[in-house]
Design an enzyme around this catalytic site. Structure first.
Site, mmCIF file in Angstrom:
data_model
loop_
_atom_site.group_PDB
_atom_site.id
_atom_site.type_symbol
_atom_site.label_atom_id
_atom_site.label_comp_id
_atom_site.label_asym_id
_atom_site.label_seq_id
_atom_site.Cartn_x
_atom_site.Cartn_y
_atom_site.Cartn_z
ATOM 1 N N ASP A 232 49.297 -25.684 8.109
ATOM 2 C CA ASP A 232 48.042 -25.890 8.819
ATOM 3 C C ASP A 232 47.355 -27.134 8.274
ATOM 4 O O ASP A 232 47.536 -27.510 7.114
ATOM 5 C CB ASP A 232 47.101 -24.698 8.678
ATOM 6 N N ASP B 109 50.166 -20.580 16.241
ATOM 7 C CA ASP B 109 48.786 -20.238 16.571
ATOM 8 C C ASP B 109 47.965 -21.525 16.593
ATOM 9 O O ASP B 109 46.754 -21.509 16.426
ATOM 10 C CB ASP B 109 48.239 -19.253 15.534
ATOM 11 N N LYS C 143 50.761 -19.261 20.978
ATOM 12 C CA LYS C 143 49.480 -19.104 21.669
ATOM 13 C C LYS C 143 49.355 -20.218 22.698
ATOM 14 O O LYS C 143 49.639 -21.377 22.411
ATOM 15 C CB LYS C 143 48.310 -19.177 20.688
#
Length: 158
Positions: free
Chosen positions: A31, A72, A112
């Site tokens: 991330d 995500d 997602k």
């Protein structure tokens, strides 16, 4: 099992997966944002779109391959629907490309997405590489939210 999660912060999926994979399972999380350490999770802070970050993820998975790619990722929202949808689909395509390059035969991709332009084409493209593709709205998602998840299972190396 080896799982790569893209867009991992704050770590909810990692916390869910880690105990379910058992002691020999691996979770590699990536991330832009920092994430508190989670025992048994290998965290890389950086932009997955940058070659140095992608190279490090690839080095960690090496020739062993990946069983599940979970994405995500979401862009910073600008408030301009067309721009936001394009940015979201761009990240979705990156996750799918990574999955195609690194999944083991029979592997899965959970990504997602948001309802809108490009989603149906994306699902069609996945059906060429995966035996089963399903689009689901999570029960925890607000009714007015356009958030969906696409689950593609049983990867067929093309």
């Amino acid at each position: 099992m080896t799982v790569v999660e893209l867009g991992a912060a704050p770590g909810g999926w990692c916390e869910y997966l880690r105990p379910r994979l058992g002691p020999s399972g691996r979770v590699i999380a990536v991330d832009l944002l920092p994430m508190d350490p989670i025992p048994g999770v290998e965290f890389l802070q950086g932009d997955f779109r940058e070659a140095t970050v992608l190279d490090e993820v690839e080095r960690r998975v090496a020739a062993a391959g990946v069983d599940l790619v979970l994405s995500d990722m979401a862009p910073n929202i600008s408030g301009v629907a067309v721009t936001d949808q394009a940015a979201t689909m761009g990240l979705t395509e990156l996750a799918a490309a990574f999955a195609r390059d690194h999944l083991k035969p029979g592997g899965a991709l959970l990504v997602k997405v948001f309802e809108g332009d490009g989603l149906q084409e994306f699902v069609r493209e996945l059906r060429a590489s995966f035996a089963k593709v399903a689009v689901r709205k999570p029960a925890a998602s607000r009714a007015r939210s356009r958030e969906l998840y696409v689950l593609a299972r049983n990867y067929r190396v093309v």
